[in-house]
Design a protein around this motif. Structure first.
Motif, mmCIF file in Angstrom:
data_model
loop_
_atom_site.group_PDB
_atom_site.id
_atom_site.type_symbol
_atom_site.label_atom_id
_atom_site.label_comp_id
_atom_site.label_asym_id
_atom_site.label_seq_id
_atom_site.Cartn_x
_atom_site.Cartn_y
_atom_site.Cartn_z
ATOM 1 N N UNK A 129 16.457 -59.443 36.543
ATOM 2 C CA UNK A 129 16.806 -59.714 35.152
ATOM 3 C C UNK A 129 15.603 -59.959 34.273
ATOM 4 N N UNK A 130 14.418 -59.940 34.826
ATOM 5 C CA UNK A 130 13.119 -60.026 34.165
ATOM 6 C C UNK A 130 12.181 -60.909 34.979
ATOM 7 N N UNK A 131 10.965 -60.408 35.161
ATOM 8 C CA UNK A 131 9.905 -61.208 35.779
ATOM 9 C C UNK A 131 8.642 -61.058 34.946
ATOM 10 N N UNK A 132 7.566 -61.642 35.449
ATOM 11 C CA UNK A 132 6.295 -61.533 34.747
ATOM 12 C C UNK A 132 5.757 -60.105 34.734
ATOM 13 N N UNK A 133 6.198 -59.275 35.688
ATOM 14 C CA UNK A 133 5.657 -57.917 35.797
ATOM 15 C C UNK A 133 6.579 -56.831 35.253
ATOM 16 N N UNK A 134 7.884 -56.963 35.492
ATOM 17 C CA UNK A 134 8.796 -55.858 35.163
ATOM 18 C C UNK A 134 10.070 -56.346 34.496
ATOM 19 N N UNK A 163 16.643 -63.821 37.279
ATOM 20 C CA UNK A 163 15.664 -63.819 36.191
ATOM 21 C C UNK A 163 14.702 -64.981 36.448
ATOM 22 N N UNK A 164 13.438 -64.644 36.712
ATOM 23 C CA UNK A 164 12.488 -65.657 37.160
ATOM 24 C C UNK A 164 11.087 -65.243 36.750
ATOM 25 N N UNK A 176 8.240 -65.138 38.589
ATOM 26 C CA UNK A 176 7.438 -64.437 39.585
ATOM 27 C C UNK A 176 8.149 -63.218 40.170
ATOM 28 N N UNK A 177 7.482 -62.068 40.118
ATOM 29 C CA UNK A 177 8.017 -60.855 40.727
ATOM 30 C C UNK A 177 8.203 -61.032 42.234
ATOM 31 N N UNK A 178 7.309 -61.772 42.859
ATOM 32 C CA UNK A 178 7.401 -61.973 44.306
ATOM 33 C C UNK A 178 8.673 -62.723 44.691
ATOM 34 N N UNK A 179 9.161 -63.599 43.805
ATOM 35 C CA UNK A 179 10.399 -64.327 44.100
ATOM 36 C C UNK A 179 11.599 -63.376 44.125
ATOM 37 N N UNK A 228 21.443 -65.801 38.490
ATOM 38 C CA UNK A 228 20.480 -66.875 38.716
ATOM 39 C C UNK A 228 19.396 -66.802 37.655
ATOM 40 N N UNK A 229 19.340 -67.802 36.805
ATOM 41 C CA UNK A 229 18.379 -67.807 35.703
ATOM 42 C C UNK A 229 17.436 -68.995 35.835
ATOM 43 N N UNK A 230 16.217 -68.709 36.271
ATOM 44 C CA UNK A 230 15.188 -69.733 36.316
ATOM 45 C C UNK A 230 14.470 -69.824 34.978
ATOM 46 N N UNK A 231 14.708 -68.814 34.119
ATOM 47 C CA UNK A 231 14.148 -68.789 32.769
ATOM 48 C C UNK A 231 15.291 -68.624 31.770
ATOM 49 N N UNK A 232 15.176 -69.312 30.652
ATOM 50 C CA UNK A 232 16.238 -69.259 29.640
ATOM 51 C C UNK A 232 16.383 -67.846 29.085
#
Length: 222
Positions: free
Chosen positions: A126-131, A105-106, A108-111, A49-53
């Protein structure tokens, strides 16, 4: 050891578990190079699931899953309605009922944390704003391949010390016994809570943590 467990941030696993993952990844890489089949996940279905490219993260997951014998379904920003027509919780329940594992991959870490809470199957960040835990496995795997060890080496990051990669490198190094130096302008230094967590982990692993605005000092002996 890992069956059924989520990987939302590097701290989800212990030092020994991260070391095991790195060594096992090196083993799988050697099998691939030798063209030896290793379909340990045959019969499994994995959702990406990729919410970010993404380029490298997507390619890495697809190739790795294929090599391991799993079937992969990629769902990009135009394919999913998470947080729009459907809540993350509802989507987690649906995807979890269909797939054996979910990479998300999104922004927000909370998501990702909510996805992991309700999916009922392993969820990997797969990557968030925090980790960025998956990149950490790859980065520290590369270092071990090059030097044959991790403990006692010095890794330096120069740049924005607040971002997901800097935070992740700092915490992972502290966990694994790698000395980490972060060099940033004063306004871009890592947050106090992240530094405190790194220092606590370093006290157990023996790592030396350095946070500085002096880039020359930071790269010395790295």
């Amino acid at each position: 050891m890992f069956q059924g467990r989520n990987f939302i941030k590097i701290q989800d696993f212990s030092q020994k578990e991260i070391e095991y993952l790195i060594d096992f990844a090196i083993h799988l890489k050697k099998l691939k190079q030798a063209r030896i089949p290793h379909e340990y996940l045959k019969g499994q279905n994995i959702a990406l699931l990729f919410d970010k490219a993404s380029t490298r993260t997507r390619a890495s997951f697809v190739v790795a899953a294929n090599d391991l014998g799993a079937k992969v379904e990629f769902l990009g920003p135009s394919d999913i309605q998470l947080g729009k027509k459907e809540t993350v919780k509802d989507s987690a329940v649906v995807f979890g009922s269909m797939f054996d594992g979910i990479e998300y991959r999104v922004s927000s870490q909370s998501d990702v944390e909510e996805m992991a809470e309700f999916a009922g199957v392993p969820v990997w960040n797969g990557m968030t704003d925090l980790w960025h835990p998956m990149q950490m496995l790859a980065d520290y795997m590369t270092i071990k391949e090059e030097f044959g060890k991790l403990v006692g080496l010095k890794l330096t990051y120069v740049g924005d010390g607040r971002n997901n990669v800097a935070r992740s490198l700092l915490i992972t190094g502290a966990l694994l016994g790698v000395n980490v130096s972060i060099a940033s302008p004063e306004e871009l230094l890592p947050s106090e809570d992240v530094v405190e967590e790194a220092l606590e982990l370093a006290s157990a692993s023996g790592a030396v943590i350095e946070i500085t605005t002096d880039a020359i000092k930071a790269v010395t002996n790295a």
